[in-house]
Design an enzyme around this catalytic site. Sequence first.
Site, PDB file in Angstrom:
ATOM      1  N   ASP A   5      27.778  33.899  44.539  1.00 41.36           N
ATOM      2  CA  ASP A   5      28.474  34.201  43.288  1.00 41.36           C
ATOM      3  C   ASP A   5      29.688  33.268  43.195  1.00 41.36           C
ATOM      4  OD1 ASP A   5      26.651  36.306  43.527  1.00 41.36           O
ATOM      5  OD2 ASP A   5      27.997  37.748  42.580  1.00 41.36           O
TER       6      ASP A   5
ATOM      7  N   LYS B  28      27.400  35.531  35.281  1.00 41.24           N
ATOM      8  CA  LYS B  28      28.094  36.786  35.602  1.00 41.24           C
ATOM      9  C   LYS B  28      29.387  36.867  34.801  1.00 41.24           C
ATOM     10  CE  LYS B  28      30.151  39.005  39.719  1.00 41.24           C
ATOM     11  NZ  LYS B  28      30.300  38.872  41.185  1.00 41.24           N
TER      12      LYS B  28
ATOM     13  N   LYS C 284      24.563  39.138  35.085  1.00 41.91           N
ATOM     14  CA  LYS C 284      25.172  40.141  35.953  1.00 41.91           C
ATOM     15  C   LYS C 284      26.465  40.610  35.304  1.00 41.91           C
ATOM     16  CE  LYS C 284      27.072  40.938  40.603  1.00 41.91           C
ATOM     17  NZ  LYS C 284      27.190  40.409  41.983  1.00 41.91           N
TER      18      LYS C 284
END
Length: 219
Positions: free
Chosen positions: A92, A156, A185
């Site tokens: 991430d 995300k 996400k």
Amino acid sequence: MTELSHYIDHTLLSPTASETDIRKLCEEAWIHQFKGVCVAPGYVGYTVEMFEFCPVKIGIATVIGFPLGYSTTETKLFEARNALVNGATELDVVMNVSRFKSMAYLSIREELRQLAEIAHAGNALLKVIIETAYLDSFELYTACEICAESKVDFVKTSTGFAPKGAEIETVKKMRAILPAEIKIKASGGIKTREQAIAFIEAGADRIGTSSGVAIVTGQ
């Protein structure tokens, strides 16, 4: 809808998290069969050990360039390679919002492209945190387009360290912008079952949260 637990990245990124806290996170992920856990880079190896005999596959995510994103490209690439060596299966990474605000779009795309190559060569997923709290509508569109061009796996919403986290309308816009093969996400401030379901219905494929147990149990 798929079992709610299969959407959740059970997350612990507190600066004061201890090994005991990480072990508890892993135990909860094992019990509830969450899609993954997300831990600080220094705990990736420990987390791999915790799941050595787990009968279900649980993704092990860690963060790159976290939480502000303005590390150099070379630093992010090193972090990514190091995380993969230690056993991470998902990365991430925080987009360089500072460079993005300077409209250095080509350098942002090149950085993400290199990170995607590293992740995919290691059979890992790349999730790019664009920190939506700092983006207007045009910037959101541009950031999503850059992510798509860079062949990332997920976009995300948030680190959880910005003034606000995920918002339903933002996720809907992201889903409309991104091609179908790139997933979303939602993270930041998602604490209840109702919130999680709302984000999934808006287009999120993963929910990043430190409240995974409360979400799936309703307690």
